[in-house]
Design a protein around this motif. Structure first.
Motif, PDB file in Angstrom:
ATOM      1  N   LYS A  86       0.850  -1.186   0.000  1.00  0.00           N
ATOM      2  CA  LYS A  86       0.000   0.000   0.000  1.00  0.00           C
ATOM      3  C   LYS A  86       0.893   1.246   0.000  1.00  0.00           C
ATOM      4  O   LYS A  86       2.062   1.178   0.395  1.00  0.00           O
ATOM      5  CB  LYS A  86      -0.881   0.014   1.249  1.00  0.00           C
ATOM      6  CG  LYS A  86      -1.729  -1.228   1.448  1.00  0.00           C
ATOM      7  CD  LYS A  86      -2.472  -1.171   2.775  1.00  0.00           C
ATOM      8  CE  LYS A  86      -3.294  -2.433   3.014  1.00  0.00           C
ATOM      9  NZ  LYS A  86      -4.005  -2.383   4.319  1.00  0.00           N
ATOM     10  N   ALA A  87       0.307   2.363  -0.385  1.00  0.00           N
ATOM     11  CA  ALA A  87       1.068   3.615  -0.400  1.00  0.00           C
ATOM     12  C   ALA A  87       1.628   3.919   0.987  1.00  0.00           C
ATOM     13  O   ALA A  87       2.743   4.443   1.113  1.00  0.00           O
ATOM     14  CB  ALA A  87       0.190   4.756  -0.889  1.00  0.00           C
ATOM     15  N   GLU A  88       0.885   3.565   2.019  1.00  0.00           N
ATOM     16  CA  GLU A  88       1.338   3.852   3.383  1.00  0.00           C
ATOM     17  C   GLU A  88       2.485   2.962   3.839  1.00  0.00           C
ATOM     18  O   GLU A  88       3.035   3.157   4.927  1.00  0.00           O
ATOM     19  CB  GLU A  88       0.178   3.755   4.383  1.00  0.00           C
ATOM     20  CG  GLU A  88      -0.630   2.481   4.288  1.00  0.00           C
ATOM     21  CD  GLU A  88      -1.885   2.671   3.447  1.00  0.00           C
ATOM     22  OE1 GLU A  88      -1.795   3.310   2.361  1.00  0.00           O
ATOM     23  OE2 GLU A  88      -2.941   2.147   3.850  1.00  0.00           O
ATOM     24  N   ASP A  89       2.875   1.993   3.027  1.00  0.00           N
ATOM     25  CA  ASP A  89       4.056   1.189   3.335  1.00  0.00           C
ATOM     26  C   ASP A  89       5.344   1.889   2.884  1.00  0.00           C
ATOM     27  O   ASP A  89       6.448   1.410   3.156  1.00  0.00           O
ATOM     28  CB  ASP A  89       3.975  -0.179   2.651  1.00  0.00           C
ATOM     29  CG  ASP A  89       2.851  -1.043   3.190  1.00  0.00           C
ATOM     30  OD1 ASP A  89       2.159  -1.689   2.379  1.00  0.00           O
ATOM     31  OD2 ASP A  89       2.664  -1.070   4.424  1.00  0.00           O
ATOM     32  N   THR A  90       5.205   3.009   2.179  1.00  0.00           N
ATOM     33  CA  THR A  90       6.378   3.754   1.714  1.00  0.00           C
ATOM     34  C   THR A  90       7.203   4.238   2.899  1.00  0.00           C
ATOM     35  O   THR A  90       6.683   4.890   3.809  1.00  0.00           O
ATOM     36  CB  THR A  90       5.942   4.957   0.867  1.00  0.00           C
ATOM     37  OG1 THR A  90       5.308   4.484  -0.329  1.00  0.00           O
ATOM     38  CG2 THR A  90       7.131   5.821   0.495  1.00  0.00           C
ATOM     39  N   ALA A  91       8.479   3.890   2.901  1.00  0.00           N
ATOM     40  CA  ALA A  91       9.364   4.250   4.001  1.00  0.00           C
ATOM     41  C   ALA A  91      10.766   3.743   3.691  1.00  0.00           C
ATOM     42  O   ALA A  91      10.969   2.992   2.736  1.00  0.00           O
ATOM     43  CB  ALA A  91       8.886   3.623   5.314  1.00  0.00           C
ATOM     44  N   VAL A  92      11.704   4.154   4.533  1.00  0.00           N
ATOM     45  CA  VAL A  92      13.019   3.514   4.538  1.00  0.00           C
ATOM     46  C   VAL A  92      12.933   2.345   5.506  1.00  0.00           C
ATOM     47  O   VAL A  92      12.514   2.513   6.660  1.00  0.00           O
ATOM     48  CB  VAL A  92      14.122   4.492   4.971  1.00  0.00           C
ATOM     49  CG1 VAL A  92      15.468   3.763   5.032  1.00  0.00           C
ATOM     50  CG2 VAL A  92      14.205   5.674   4.010  1.00  0.00           C
ATOM     51  N   TYR A  93      13.290   1.172   5.020  1.00  0.00           N
ATOM     52  CA  TYR A  93      13.211  -0.043   5.833  1.00  0.00           C
ATOM     53  C   TYR A  93      14.606  -0.373   6.368  1.00  0.00           C
ATOM     54  O   TYR A  93      15.580  -0.436   5.606  1.00  0.00           O
ATOM     55  CB  TYR A  93      12.682  -1.187   4.998  1.00  0.00           C
ATOM     56  CG  TYR A  93      11.173  -1.117   4.828  1.00  0.00           C
ATOM     57  CD1 TYR A  93      10.606  -0.121   4.039  1.00  0.00           C
ATOM     58  CD2 TYR A  93      10.329  -2.015   5.469  1.00  0.00           C
ATOM     59  CE1 TYR A  93       9.227  -0.025   3.899  1.00  0.00           C
ATOM     60  CE2 TYR A  93       8.951  -1.935   5.334  1.00  0.00           C
ATOM     61  CZ  TYR A  93       8.415  -0.926   4.549  1.00  0.00           C
ATOM     62  OH  TYR A  93       7.036  -0.828   4.419  1.00  0.00           O
ATOM     63  N   TYR A  94      14.674  -0.589   7.681  1.00  0.00           N
ATOM     64  CA  TYR A  94      15.926  -0.884   8.352  1.00  0.00           C
ATOM     65  C   TYR A  94      15.886  -2.297   8.928  1.00  0.00           C
ATOM     66  O   TYR A  94      14.876  -2.722   9.502  1.00  0.00           O
ATOM     67  CB  TYR A  94      16.173   0.100   9.496  1.00  0.00           C
ATOM     68  CG  TYR A  94      16.352   1.525   9.071  1.00  0.00           C
ATOM     69  CD1 TYR A  94      15.271   2.397   8.983  1.00  0.00           C
ATOM     70  CD2 TYR A  94      17.628   2.020   8.762  1.00  0.00           C
ATOM     71  CE1 TYR A  94      15.438   3.714   8.590  1.00  0.00           C
ATOM     72  CE2 TYR A  94      17.804   3.338   8.376  1.00  0.00           C
ATOM     73  CZ  TYR A  94      16.707   4.175   8.288  1.00  0.00           C
ATOM     74  OH  TYR A  94      16.873   5.483   7.903  1.00  0.00           O
ATOM     75  N   CYS A  95      17.005  -2.957   8.810  1.00  0.00           N
ATOM     76  CA  CYS A  95      17.181  -4.264   9.421  1.00  0.00           C
ATOM     77  C   CYS A  95      17.830  -4.064  10.785  1.00  0.00           C
ATOM     78  O   CYS A  95      18.723  -3.235  10.938  1.00  0.00           O
ATOM     79  CB  CYS A  95      18.091  -5.097   8.518  1.00  0.00           C
ATOM     80  SG  CYS A  95      18.714  -6.604   9.241  1.00  0.00           S
ATOM     81  N   GLY A  96      17.374  -4.834  11.777  1.00  0.00           N
ATOM     82  CA  GLY A  96      17.961  -4.790  13.106  1.00  0.00           C
ATOM     83  C   GLY A  96      18.317  -6.193  13.553  1.00  0.00           C
ATOM     84  O   GLY A  96      17.551  -7.131  13.325  1.00  0.00           O
ATOM     85  N   ALA A  97      19.464  -6.339  14.178  1.00  0.00           N
ATOM     86  CA  ALA A  97      19.890  -7.641  14.685  1.00  0.00           C
ATOM     87  C   ALA A  97      20.340  -7.479  16.123  1.00  0.00           C
ATOM     88  O   ALA A  97      21.214  -6.657  16.411  1.00  0.00           O
ATOM     89  CB  ALA A  97      21.020  -8.210  13.833  1.00  0.00           C
TER      90      ALA A  97
END
Length: 115
Positions: A86-97
């Motif tokens: 969806k349009a609202e999923d637009t973002a910078v996605y970060y991985c965390g460990a």
């Protein structure tokens, strides 16, 4: 020192799919949870999904039923399959460990969903 490298972001139309991956490398003895977080413009970073070393998964309500997180412990890699975007999923996605008491972060990958 631990490095996390994300890949797989891009531009997709609403309703489409994208797959993200994140590989951890460096001085790693054991990774507890691995997860995905996202930050949209003007908003705080928010939780998306996480998976424990044993494979237990948790999702944000906003992505349940659309996103699937998985990991390959042998490769220290976590994946995020995103469907019905969806349009609202637009973002910078970060991985965390989570390694010990420290959460290590990747540099982020842009996901843009056009409506």
């Amino acid at each position: 020192q631990v490095q996390l490298v994300e890949s797989g972001g891009g531009l997709v139309q609403a309703g489409g799919s994208l797959s993200l991956s994140c590989a951890a490398s460096g001085r790693i003895l054991f990774i507890n949870a691995m997860g995905w977080y996202r930050q949209a413009p003007g908003k705080q970073r928010e939780f998306v999904a996480k998976i424990t070393q044993a494979g237990t998964t948790t999702y944000a309500d906003s992505v349940k039923g659309r996103f699937t997180i998985s990991r390959d412990n042998a490769k220290n890699t976590v994946y995020l399959q995103m469907n019905s975007l969806k349009a609202e999923d637009t973002a910078v996605y970060y991985c965390g460990a989570d390694i010990g008491s420290i959460r290590n972060w990747g540099q982020g990958t842009q996901v843009t969903v056009s409506s």
